[in-house]
Design an enzyme around this catalytic site. Structure first.
Site, mmCIF file in Angstrom:
data_model
loop_
_atom_site.group_PDB
_atom_site.id
_atom_site.type_symbol
_atom_site.label_atom_id
_atom_site.label_comp_id
_atom_site.label_asym_id
_atom_site.label_seq_id
_atom_site.Cartn_x
_atom_site.Cartn_y
_atom_site.Cartn_z
ATOM 1 N N GLY A 119 56.671 -1.298 17.661
ATOM 2 C CA GLY A 119 55.457 -1.348 16.860
ATOM 3 C C GLY A 119 55.689 -1.937 15.478
ATOM 4 C CG ASN A 149 63.824 6.294 19.035
ATOM 5 O OD1 ASN A 149 62.809 5.974 18.422
ATOM 6 N ND2 ASN A 149 64.427 7.449 18.847
ATOM 7 C CB THR A 158 60.331 4.009 14.054
ATOM 8 O OG1 THR A 158 59.290 4.754 14.704
ATOM 9 C CG2 THR A 158 61.363 4.988 13.522
ATOM 10 C CB ILE A 159 55.179 4.360 11.568
ATOM 11 C CG1 ILE A 159 54.608 4.550 12.975
ATOM 12 C CG2 ILE A 159 55.015 2.926 11.095
ATOM 13 C CD1 ILE A 159 53.092 4.421 13.027
ATOM 14 C CG ASP A 160 56.544 7.396 15.913
ATOM 15 O OD1 ASP A 160 55.394 7.610 15.475
ATOM 16 O OD2 ASP A 160 56.767 6.781 16.961
ATOM 17 N N GLY A 216 52.302 9.998 16.979
ATOM 18 C CA GLY A 216 53.481 10.851 17.034
ATOM 19 C C GLY A 216 53.578 11.527 18.384
ATOM 20 N NE ARG A 217 54.577 8.615 24.063
ATOM 21 C CZ ARG A 217 53.624 8.542 24.979
ATOM 22 N NH1 ARG A 217 53.491 9.502 25.903
ATOM 23 N NH2 ARG A 217 52.807 7.513 25.008
ATOM 24 C CE1 TYR A 257 48.841 0.748 18.790
ATOM 25 C CE2 TYR A 257 46.654 -0.038 19.372
ATOM 26 C CZ TYR A 257 47.903 0.406 19.754
ATOM 27 O OH TYR A 257 48.224 0.513 21.074
ATOM 28 C CD GLN A 283 48.754 6.303 12.240
ATOM 29 O OE1 GLN A 283 48.862 7.362 11.664
ATOM 30 N NE2 GLN A 283 48.189 6.206 13.429
#
Length: 405
Positions: free
Chosen positions: A13, A108, A136-138, A181-182, A295, A297
């Protein structure tokens, strides 16, 4: 020996600062006399396999700086998740073009790709330095204090909820905001940084690190609504029940899946709508509204953390330095030092590849629906300078004449 040709790609992403890392790689590589060419892969690893490469050596420094300040992935990205066979094809292209250093900016899965490609080079006894650049934004890369892309997305989330809270206070009701956020709830938890006064929202925060129970959720909403006359809720898209099943699968009649077979959590708006319906039907609250940030954010152009920009540039620069001055492949990792400063280390690829970081227990309040001061102290310096603030009128009420109590 300095690699004569290097290649950089962007995966996964997009973020608001991933192009800072790209510019960091290209501009830093120009400082090394032995580097003759810097190539970029169009649309990540898919572009490598298809030999769809751009010669970034010909880019002007000025335009690279302009691109660096532009969100999203300038080279294009991909959701391809390479296996050993795919990585072998990547290696064949790198070998054919005489690439001596491979830089992959991503999360990841991208780190795992770098690991496998590095192993292919070792098996072939081919001199190739493979460096993973974090993104990564996560914020779910292990071995990092935080990950470039997350601070800017967190800044957006905090400001969005600050605005949602102001709207909700003016026209009271229940508001549900679903955030990406999975598995990790860092981004949803960032909503707490939008609070200024104790009664401000978000009043309830739900992250994947805690089991979600729909009955307790409704009870929490009712309790807050009865106390304040309104309720602002932040929810991670990955909330799940005690068995680990995504809540969306429990509420929705039809479930979408992504290209990898995972339940589609982002971009549908379904979870927000379903939770709003539960609140309306079970609690009989009329004014209930929901949004899915989706999307928005990731690459929001007007809400970028200057701290995030600087560090995203620096991880790209450090990646090149490690590749040029060292003999090892690895993953650049961010380490916090002092109240707020950072250092960069090169971690072994196997310590990062394919692993997922989740929010530490110390960041989640014991009630399970809020964050701790430790999390606020952790996140605040990452959001950068000039964070906007919200104010309110003082409640200097005029005594009633016609409606005295």
């Amino acid at each position: 020996m300095t690699p004569k040709k290097i290649l950089v790609a962007q995966g996964g992403g997009p973020t608001a600062v991933i192009n800072q890392s790209l510019a960091g790689v290209v501009l830093e590589a120009r400082k090394f006399h032995g580097v003759s060419r810097v190539y970029g892969a169009h649309h990540g690893v898919r572009g490598i396999v298809n030999e769809d490469l751009l010669d970034l050596t010909q880019e002007t420094s000025h335009n690279l700086e302009m691109v660096a300040n532009t969100p999203s992935s300038a080279l294009g990205s991909t959701r391809d998740k390479p296996d050993a066979k795919y990585c072998h094809e990547i290696f064949k292209v790198l070998q054919a073009h005489g690439i001596g250093a491979f830089f992959y900016i991503g999360g990841n899965d991208s780190s795992d790709t770098v690991r496998i490609v590095n192993e292919e080079a070792l098996k072939a006894n081919y001199s190739l330095r493979c460096v993973h650049i974090p993104k990564t934004i996560d914020n779910d890369l292990v071995g990092n204090d935080h990950t470039p892309g997350f601070p800017s997305a967190a800044r957006f989330v905090a400001q969005a909820f600050a605005g949602a809270n102001l709207d909700n206070a003016a026209l009271p009701g229940v508001y549900v905001g679903v955030v990406m956020g999975r598995h990790a709830g860092f981004l949803t938890a960032a909503s707490a940084l939008g609070k200024k006064f104790p009664e401000d929202g978000p009043h309830l925060i739900y992250v994947p690190e805690r089991v979600f129970d729909i009955d307790k959720f409704l009870a929490d909403v009712k309790k807050t609504y009865d106390r304040l006359g309104r309720c602002v809720i932040a929810v991670s898209e990955g909330i799940h029940d005690a068995e680990g099943a995504p809540i969306i699968t429990k509420l929705a009649e039809q479930i979408e899946h992504d290209a990898h077979g995972n339940v589609q959590l982002s971009g549908t708006g379904a979870l927000a709508d379903l939770l709003c319906e539960e609140i309306k039907n079970k609690l009989k609250i009329k004014r209930v509204r929901g949004d899915t940030f989706g999307y928005l954010q990731r690459s929001f152009i007007g809400c970028v953390s200057d701290v995030d920009q600087r560090e995203a540039r620096e991880v790209g620069e450090k990646a090149v330095q490690y590749a040029m001055w060292g003999e090892h492949s690895g993953s650049v990792s961010i380490k916090r030092t002092g109240y707020y400063s950072v250092d960069y280390e090169l971690a072994p690829l196997e310590s990062v590849a394919g692993k997922t970081r989740v929010m530490e227990d110390e960041f989640i309040a014991s009630c399970g629906t809020d964050v701790t001061d430790a999390f606020r102290l952790y996140l605040r310096p990452l959001l950068g300078s000039r964070m906007p603030d919200a104010f309110r009128l003082r409640p200097n009420a005029v005594a009633k004449v016609l409606h005295r109590g």
